[in-house]
Scaffold this motif. Structure first.
Motif, PDB file in Angstrom:
ATOM      1  N   ALA A 216     100.730  60.381   4.805  1.00  0.00           N
ATOM      2  CA  ALA A 216     100.545  61.024   6.183  1.00  0.00           C
ATOM      3  C   ALA A 216      99.220  60.316   6.820  1.00  0.00           C
ATOM      4  N   ASP A 217      99.007  60.510   8.100  1.00  0.00           N
ATOM      5  CA  ASP A 217      97.881  59.629   8.721  1.00  0.00           C
ATOM      6  C   ASP A 217      97.884  58.193   8.861  1.00  0.00           C
ATOM      7  N   LEU A 218      98.998  57.585   8.710  1.00  0.00           N
ATOM      8  CA  LEU A 218      99.266  56.187   8.890  1.00  0.00           C
ATOM      9  C   LEU A 218      98.685  55.619   9.919  1.00  0.00           C
ATOM     10  N   GLU A 219      98.783  56.478  11.041  1.00  0.00           N
ATOM     11  CA  GLU A 219      98.088  56.049  12.371  1.00  0.00           C
ATOM     12  C   GLU A 219      96.903  55.645  12.367  1.00  0.00           C
ATOM     13  N   PHE A 220      95.956  56.125  11.358  1.00  0.00           N
ATOM     14  CA  PHE A 220      94.480  55.977  11.527  1.00  0.00           C
ATOM     15  C   PHE A 220      94.151  54.707  10.726  1.00  0.00           C
ATOM     16  N   VAL A 221      94.082  53.632  11.417  1.00  0.00           N
ATOM     17  CA  VAL A 221      93.791  52.419  10.798  1.00  0.00           C
ATOM     18  C   VAL A 221      92.436  51.872  11.535  1.00  0.00           C
ATOM     19  N   GLN A 222      91.459  51.674  10.510  1.00  0.00           N
ATOM     20  CA  GLN A 222      89.984  51.275  10.779  1.00  0.00           C
ATOM     21  C   GLN A 222      89.832  49.899  10.986  1.00  0.00           C
ATOM     22  N   PHE A 223      89.291  49.558  12.301  1.00  0.00           N
ATOM     23  CA  PHE A 223      88.850  48.176  12.542  1.00  0.00           C
ATOM     24  C   PHE A 223      87.461  48.037  12.299  1.00  0.00           C
ATOM     25  N   HIS A 224      87.033  46.992  11.410  1.00  0.00           N
ATOM     26  CA  HIS A 224      85.675  46.866  11.528  1.00  0.00           C
ATOM     27  C   HIS A 224      84.947  46.210  12.442  1.00  0.00           C
ATOM     28  N   PRO A 225      84.226  46.533  13.265  1.00  0.00           N
ATOM     29  CA  PRO A 225      83.641  45.944  14.470  1.00  0.00           C
ATOM     30  C   PRO A 225      83.099  44.580  14.463  1.00  0.00           C
ATOM     31  N   THR A 226      82.494  44.099  13.269  1.00  0.00           N
ATOM     32  CA  THR A 226      81.919  42.771  13.393  1.00  0.00           C
ATOM     33  C   THR A 226      82.303  41.885  12.272  1.00  0.00           C
ATOM     34  N   ILE A 227      83.215  41.133  12.711  1.00  0.00           N
ATOM     35  CA  ILE A 227      83.755  39.957  12.136  1.00  0.00           C
ATOM     36  C   ILE A 227      83.430  38.922  12.697  1.00  0.00           C
ATOM     37  N   LEU A 228      82.879  37.825  11.909  1.00  0.00           N
ATOM     38  CA  LEU A 228      82.545  36.609  12.570  1.00  0.00           C
ATOM     39  C   LEU A 228      83.677  35.910  13.073  1.00  0.00           C
ATOM     40  N   ALA A 229      83.451  35.467  14.401  1.00  0.00           N
ATOM     41  CA  ALA A 229      84.417  34.912  15.210  1.00  0.00           C
ATOM     42  C   ALA A 229      84.640  33.418  14.944  1.00  0.00           C
ATOM     43  N   SER A 230      84.960  33.310  13.609  1.00  0.00           N
ATOM     44  CA  SER A 230      85.263  31.824  13.152  1.00  0.00           C
ATOM     45  C   SER A 230      86.127  32.130  11.767  1.00  0.00           C
ATOM     46  N   GLU A 231      87.368  31.388  12.091  1.00  0.00           N
ATOM     47  CA  GLU A 231      88.494  31.309  10.898  1.00  0.00           C
ATOM     48  C   GLU A 231      87.978  30.740   9.804  1.00  0.00           C
ATOM     49  N   PRO A 232      88.415  31.291   8.669  1.00  0.00           N
ATOM     50  CA  PRO A 232      88.912  32.318   8.194  1.00  0.00           C
ATOM     51  C   PRO A 232      88.080  33.717   8.386  1.00  0.00           C
ATOM     52  N   ALA A 233      88.782  34.881   8.490  1.00  0.00           N
ATOM     53  CA  ALA A 233      87.943  36.041   8.757  1.00  0.00           C
ATOM     54  C   ALA A 233      86.671  36.322   7.947  1.00  0.00           C
ATOM     55  N   PHE A 234      85.749  36.711   8.193  1.00  0.00           N
ATOM     56  CA  PHE A 234      84.664  37.016   7.399  1.00  0.00           C
ATOM     57  C   PHE A 234      83.831  37.997   7.910  1.00  0.00           C
ATOM     58  N   LEU A 235      83.515  39.047   7.057  1.00  0.00           N
ATOM     59  CA  LEU A 235      83.197  40.261   7.443  1.00  0.00           C
ATOM     60  C   LEU A 235      81.551  40.122   7.663  1.00  0.00           C
ATOM     61  N   VAL A 236      81.054  40.843   8.611  1.00  0.00           N
ATOM     62  CA  VAL A 236      79.419  40.821   8.674  1.00  0.00           C
ATOM     63  C   VAL A 236      79.187  42.383   8.605  1.00  0.00           C
ATOM     64  N   SER A 237      78.474  42.703   7.298  1.00  0.00           N
ATOM     65  CA  SER A 237      78.542  44.077   7.078  1.00  0.00           C
ATOM     66  C   SER A 237      77.680  44.913   7.888  1.00  0.00           C
ATOM     67  N   GLU A 238      78.337  46.170   8.196  1.00  0.00           N
ATOM     68  CA  GLU A 238      77.580  47.048   8.994  1.00  0.00           C
ATOM     69  C   GLU A 238      76.164  47.135   8.581  1.00  0.00           C
ATOM     70  N   ALA A 239      75.655  47.123   7.443  1.00  0.00           N
ATOM     71  CA  ALA A 239      74.414  47.203   7.013  1.00  0.00           C
ATOM     72  C   ALA A 239      73.510  46.358   7.608  1.00  0.00           C
ATOM     73  N   VAL A 240      74.110  45.057   8.408  1.00  0.00           N
ATOM     74  CA  VAL A 240      73.128  44.455   9.502  1.00  0.00           C
ATOM     75  C   VAL A 240      72.683  45.136  10.561  1.00  0.00           C
ATOM     76  N   ARG A 241      73.595  46.071  11.216  1.00  0.00           N
ATOM     77  CA  ARG A 241      72.989  46.854  12.212  1.00  0.00           C
ATOM     78  C   ARG A 241      72.488  48.085  11.798  1.00  0.00           C
ATOM     79  N   GLY A 242      72.407  48.418  10.432  1.00  0.00           N
ATOM     80  CA  GLY A 242      71.634  49.351   9.777  1.00  0.00           C
ATOM     81  C   GLY A 242      70.147  49.106   9.786  1.00  0.00           C
ATOM     82  N   GLU A 243      70.014  47.718   9.411  1.00  0.00           N
ATOM     83  CA  GLU A 243      68.691  47.186   9.578  1.00  0.00           C
ATOM     84  C   GLU A 243      68.036  46.882  10.601  1.00  0.00           C
ATOM     85  N   GLY A 244      68.808  47.079  11.638  1.00  0.00           N
ATOM     86  CA  GLY A 244      68.270  46.826  13.250  1.00  0.00           C
ATOM     87  C   GLY A 244      68.927  45.810  14.131  1.00  0.00           C
ATOM     88  N   ALA A 245      69.838  44.950  13.600  1.00  0.00           N
ATOM     89  CA  ALA A 245      70.674  44.104  14.552  1.00  0.00           C
ATOM     90  C   ALA A 245      71.510  44.840  15.643  1.00  0.00           C
TER      91      ALA A 245
END
Length: 497
Positions: free
Chosen positions: A216-245
């Motif tokens: 069930a619920d396969l339609e719910f795919v979460q997209f992380h908002p902040t991936i560095l726009a540079s290949e290969p894909a690299f995640l920039v943690s949500e905690a960075v925004r939690g700290e004030g970014a």
């Protein structure tokens, strides 16, 4: 009991350790090396340590809010009330969470959390620390580990799962078991852009679907908002925004407030869609501005991100960095009860492979590692216990009614390749969906599946699994006609921009 655990992330390793400690003969079968998978890449932490003004009940409320009303309240209650025990267990197994000079656990806050309740290790290397500790714990036991073994299918006899079929090199083997626990992760490589490591192709979920398990619920795919726009894909943690970014457009404006009063700390689906829309309006990428945190703070709190961004030519202490969303986490999966049991006798599922009901339509940040630990332990502890008979539902086989011209008005005769499938899913079953686009994707995938030969090699099996999940995901998305959480239906093509 003879127990086989398939997968070696936090959920699988936790389940295996608890099963072995309960006296079961336990084997871990893993696609790569022990500890490979998404857990080791997790930068975020583990939610569940509550300060004086916080509580499990507040954590539950935040989880339910993020889930857009579709989370299972009973599953959420289990998650938050067992959090402390599982975090204490991780510490006992050797995970060195970050602490203050006086020895107190350092607590961080991330988007959609009302309080700072998240523990981290190594700043932004929590997943790696957990994976290393749990792998070491497994190595100290008598648990048998079978590495580089690909799950081909479940062995089903008399409506019960009795083992697994695996491909090791060129050899297909059957491993008999009294119980199988699937912990094979999600299916991020359905999409052209993903944070998931190579090999995250939904193998366990696909095998369960073929065996007849409810999903069930396969339609719910979460997209992380902040991936560095540079290949290969690299995640920039949500905690960075939690700290004030902050997130800014090409004029320096914090545009996410246009979509939600919480701005950068809004739920992930809201932030991701806001970035996608803003990125379509301007020629340059959206940027994440963390300069206010300063070079020293960025290097100490986020050492991995600091190193990688600098290696790629960005000094994020002095200038905003370009970011874009990417497929990150699957909220749906194999339907389970509160102890990981599925609709098939002898089969359990944990971690991202499972649909426990915790996440609803949108996962709250830092609940995924916690879910793996909590429900991995519960699944192992339920082995051999009397099995209740919960009601399971599946959206896999549903085919929504629709005008045939929605399918015929587009060319879906393109030859199959994994890259073509990933781009199709990104375009039509991604962040911003339309009914026509979903119908086109479903028809295309079905045509590709019908033309596919019987798989023999690992890549061919992976392609077959991705196609099966693509069909199930597009079908489920068409069935859910109302936008909710990570599933967002545009009313017209123009809304995409």
């Amino acid at each position: 009991m003879n127990v086989v655990v398939v997968g070696s992330g936090i959920a699988g390793l936790t389940a295996a350790l608890h099963a072995q400690e309960a006296g079961h003969r336990t084997r871990i079968v893993t696609k790569g090396a022990l500890g490979d998978g998404s857990t080791g890449f997790a930068q975020g932490g583990v939610a569940g340590v509550y300060g004086p003004r916080d509580s499990a009940e507040r954590h539950a409320a935040d989880t339910l809010d993020a889930g857009a009303g579709l989370s299972d309240a009973a599953a959420v209650d289990v998650l938050v009330h067992e959090a402390s025990a599982r975090i204490a267990e991780l510490i006992a197994r050797g995970v060195a969470f970050d602490r203050s000079p006086d020895g107190e656990l350092l607590l961080g806050r991330e988007a959609a959390h009302s309080h700072a309740r998240i523990v981290h290790a190594g700043g932004d290397a929590t997943g790696a620390a957990i994976s290393q500790a749990l792998v070491a714990a497994v190595r100290r036991t008598t648990i048998e580990v079978i590495e580089h073994a690909f799950l081909v299918d479940l062995l089903v006899r008399e409506h019960a799962v009795r083992g697994i079929r695996v491909l090791i090199g060129d050899l297909v083997s059957d491993l008999e078991a009294d119980a199988v626990i699937l912990a094979t992760g999600g299916a991020g490589h359905l999409y052209a852009h993903t944070t998931n490591p190579v090999g995250t192709t939904g193998d366990g979920i696909a095998a369960a679907i073929r065996a007849g398990a409810a999903v069930a619920d396969l339609e719910f795919v979460q997209f992380h908002p902040t991936i560095l726009a540079s290949e290969p894909a690299f995640l920039v943690s949500e905690a960075v925004r939690g700290e004030g970014a902050t997130l800014i457009d090409d004029e320096g404006r914090r545009f996410v407030f246009d979509a939600h009063p919480d701005g950068e700390l809004a739920p992930r689906d809201v932030v991701s869609r806001a970035i996608a829309r803003q990125g379509a309006r301007q020629e340059s990428p959206v940027r994440l501005d963390a300069t206010m945190l300063g070079a020293e703070r960025l290097a100490s709190r986020f050492p991995t991100i600091d190193r990688v961004t600098r290696e790629r030519g960005f000094d994020w202490s002095r200038e905003p960095i370009p970011v874009t969303p990417a497929a990150h986490y699957l909220m749906g999966g194999i339907v389970t009860d509160l102890d990981g049991r599925t609709s098939l006798t002898g089969l359990s599922a944990v971690g991202e492979t499972a649909r426990t009901g915790v996440h609803g339509a949108n996962r709250l940040a830092s609940n995924s590692l916690l879910e793996g630990a909590v429900f991995g332990a519960r699944a192992a502890e339920a082995l051999g216990a009397p099995t209740p008979h919960p009601v399971f539902r599946s959206l896999t086989g549903s085919t929504p009614s629709r005008p045939e011209d929605q399918v015929r008005d587009r060319n879906h005769q393109e030859s199959f390749s994994r890259a073509a499938l990933q781009q199709l899913m990104w375009d039509e079953v991604g962040l911003l969906r339309t009914e026509n686009g979903l119908a086109h994707a479903l028809a295309t995938v079905r045509a590709w599946r019908e033309a596919m030969d019987t798989p023999a090699t690992v890549p061919e099996h992976e392609d077959a699994n991705l196609l099966l999940l693509a069909e199930a995901t597009a079908s489920a998305a068409l069935t859910r006609t109302v936008s909710v959480g990570a599933h967002y239906i545009e009313t017209s093509e123009l809304e995409r921009v």
